[in-house]
Write a protein that holds these residues in place. Structure first.
Motif, mmCIF file in Angstrom:
data_model
loop_
_atom_site.group_PDB
_atom_site.id
_atom_site.type_symbol
_atom_site.label_atom_id
_atom_site.label_comp_id
_atom_site.label_asym_id
_atom_site.label_seq_id
_atom_site.Cartn_x
_atom_site.Cartn_y
_atom_site.Cartn_z
ATOM 1 N N UNK A 129 -29.878 -0.903 -1.370
ATOM 2 C CA UNK A 129 -29.591 0.275 -0.799
ATOM 3 C C UNK A 129 -27.859 0.114 -0.790
ATOM 4 N N UNK A 130 -27.229 0.956 -1.135
ATOM 5 C CA UNK A 130 -25.574 1.006 -1.508
ATOM 6 C C UNK A 130 -25.011 2.296 -0.434
ATOM 7 N N UNK A 131 -24.318 1.702 0.666
ATOM 8 C CA UNK A 131 -23.814 2.897 1.274
ATOM 9 C C UNK A 131 -22.210 2.840 1.094
ATOM 10 N N UNK A 132 -21.721 4.032 0.804
ATOM 11 C CA UNK A 132 -20.211 4.148 0.522
ATOM 12 C C UNK A 132 -19.687 5.346 1.669
ATOM 13 N N UNK A 133 -18.321 4.987 1.885
ATOM 14 C CA UNK A 133 -17.792 5.975 2.535
ATOM 15 C C UNK A 133 -16.506 6.526 1.790
ATOM 16 N N UNK A 134 -15.917 7.675 1.771
ATOM 17 C CA UNK A 134 -15.150 8.291 0.653
ATOM 18 C C UNK A 134 -14.269 9.441 1.564
ATOM 19 N N UNK A 173 -28.717 -4.624 1.182
ATOM 20 C CA UNK A 173 -27.842 -3.269 1.553
ATOM 21 C C UNK A 173 -26.525 -3.858 1.208
ATOM 22 N N UNK A 174 -25.667 -3.028 0.709
ATOM 23 C CA UNK A 174 -24.411 -3.323 0.244
ATOM 24 C C UNK A 174 -23.591 -2.130 0.970
ATOM 25 N N UNK A 175 -22.586 -2.381 1.979
ATOM 26 C CA UNK A 175 -21.788 -1.307 2.497
ATOM 27 C C UNK A 175 -20.533 -1.594 2.375
ATOM 28 N N UNK A 176 -19.665 -0.305 1.846
ATOM 29 C CA UNK A 176 -18.479 -0.481 1.727
ATOM 30 C C UNK A 176 -17.583 0.838 1.335
ATOM 31 N N UNK A 177 -16.242 0.931 1.585
ATOM 32 C CA UNK A 177 -15.481 2.115 1.353
ATOM 33 C C UNK A 177 -15.405 2.193 -0.213
#
Ligand SMILES: Cc1cc2nc3c(=O)[nH]c(=O)nc-3n(C[C@H](O)[C@H](O)[C@H](O)COP(=O)(O)O)c2cc1C
Length: 199
Positions: free
Chosen positions: A127-132, A77-81
């Motif tokens: 799973x890649x979770x990005x915020x934008x 799981x990768x989580x980043x803006x």
């Protein structure tokens, strides 16, 4: 399953951190073993030195540990803006140093590196979770959603990971506390669906 979580955001009070904590907790509740790296908190050094570029070199112990975890993980799981259509530089540097030839991919036969590499990772799902802060239509039409190409094709596709789910949470800057709470819970649930525990 053994799951590797990589978080790249400098602010411990950020939405990204809250999402990472929820994902970690839900995956632990599912019975998974977690390797968790908050790259900023760990002061991960993202600068790839020249001496580390060749394939068979003795690695710095921190990089060696990251490489071993990446290679042994069943899921990631990768989580980043979204920063300038890219991951934060600390995470780009993690890619440079940890996703190494011979470990994550290799070139076959007499291919000296100009051909199509073969993926070596055993990871079953990513799973890649990005915020934008950009609307979906503008991200797709004006910028071409570069993070989609980076993660799905340039990184995971090249390393043989085809089961990639990417979730983009937007628009953060105008989101209400209630919406952020919902996002955090939803990301935990999503991670648990992608990596279901053994009943
Ligand atoms: C250096 C920097 C570059 C950014 N570039 C973009 C961008 O290209 N596109 C975008 O939608 N948002 C961009 N943002 C906004 C971040 O994506 C946004 O602040 C973040 O996703 C919000 O999550 P957080 O509350 O966890 O920080 C940028 C923010 C920073 C600090």
């Amino acid at each position: 399953m053994q799951i590797l979580i990589i978080l790249a955001h400098p602010d411990p009070s950020s939405l990204n951190h809250a999402i990472a904590a929820a994902v970690r907790q839900r995956l632990e509740e599912e019975g998974h073993s977690i390797w968790f790296h908050d790259l900023y908190a760990e002061q991960f050094d993202p600068l790839l030195p020249a001496g580390e570029i060749p394939r068979d070199v003795r690695l710095d112990p921190v990089i060696f540990r990251h490489c071993r975890e990446l290679s042994d993980a069943d899921g990631i799981v990768i989580i980043h803006p979204n920063w300038w259509g890219q991951p934060p530089a600390i995470l780009t540097g993690w890619i440079d140093r940890v996703i190494r030839p011979g470990l994550a991919y290799r070139f076959v036969g007499d291919d000296s590196g100009e051909g199509v590499p073969e993926g070596l990772l055993r990871i079953q799902a990513a799973l890649v979770i990005n915020t934008s802060n950009t609307r979906e239509d503008r991200e797709n039409l004006v910028f071409g959603d570069p993070l989609e190409r980076i993660w799905r094709d340039c990184v995971f596709g090249l390393c043989g990971v085809t089961n990639v789910t990417r979730e983009i949470l937007r628009i953060v800057v105008t989101s209400t506390p209630e919406l952020r709470r919902r996002w955090i819970a939803e990301m935990g649930d999503l991670a648990a669906r992608i990596f279901p525990g053994i009943p």
